[in-house]
Enzyme design. Structure first.
Site: not given
Length: 251
Positions: A13, A16, A18, A20, A151
């Protein structure tokens, strides 16, 4: 490449950009059928093209349960099971205590905690017994970071999810581990400094100066760790926090 993931089905998931994207490329290069998600269709299409191999893109916001269902519907149309899941989608921005808003909290916990919980839970019917689940953590989960508390707290929650789910899933032999990157040169990281390239480079230089090995990491270095955790090479690892951080949170 060794073809270590030939005939394996992998879901990444947030695939698109970095970490991932680098991880999806690494899985595809090792022969896997890879499903990636992204919130923006144009970026998703570009990522699928750049990854190549047996890659399928599914437009999805992983904080939305209906989108998660659409992802697994797409997998199930083509395959009977999932061999590895990298719950990587997430992110966040910086606000100090005193400026935190409800929107800031809901966005970060929606993506990093709610999204991860339901990404894994809804995968359970498809996950093969003995499969591997990798959660995207962060060294901030164990460190104090100014203006980054929400975060950091979300990633601390992810750390415990891996511990608890390892117990929940032990009868199925599904291993759940966390990969915790340190400072990695990704769009998500540099954008914390805004859109000014000079400020972005200043942030990277500062982070490199704070890293024991003297540099920031590359997404491909995290990808290698994820593939290790997804493979039988890590068969005796479960509930672990696998730091790939240049020593930032270790020394």
């Amino acid at each position: 490449m060794s073809g270590k993931f030939d005939n394996k089905v992998v879901v990444v998931t947030g695939g698109t950009s970095g970490i991932g994207l680098a991880t999806a490329r690494a899985f595809a290069a090792e022969g896997a059928s890879v499903f990636i998600t992204g919130r923006r269709q144009a970026e998703l299409d570009a990522a699928v093209k750049s990854i190549g191999g047996k890659t399928v893109g599914v437009q999805a916001d992983m904080s939305k349960l209906a989108d998660i269902d659409r992802l697994y519907d797409a997998v199930q149309q083509r395959h009977a099971q999932i061999d590895a899941l990298f719950a990587n989608a997430g992110g966040g921005d910086m606000l100090p205590l005193g400026a935190i808003t409800e929107e800031h909290y809901e966005d970060i916990f929606g993506r990093n905690v709610k999204g991860v919980i339901f990404t894994v839970q809804k995968a359970l019917p498809l996950l093969r017994d003995g499969s591997s689940v990798i959660l995207s953590g962060s060294t901030t989960a164990t460190m104090g970071t100014a203006a980054f508390s929400v975060y950091s707290a979300s990633k601390a929650a992810v750390r415990n999810l891996a511990r608890s789910w390892t117990l929940d899933l032990k009868d199925r032999g599904i291993r759940v581990n966390v990969v915790s990157p340190g400072p990695i040169k990704t769009p998500g990281l540099v954008e914390l400094a805004g859109s000014d390239p000079a400020k972005q480079q200043g942030l990277l230089d500062y982070m490199a100066s704070q890293t024991p090995i003297g540099r920031v990491g590359a997404p491909e270095e995290i990808a290698k760790a994820v593939l290790f955790l997804a493979s039988d090479d890590s068969a005796f690892m479960a509930g672990a926090d696998f730091a790939v951080d240049g020593g930032v949170a270790q020394v």
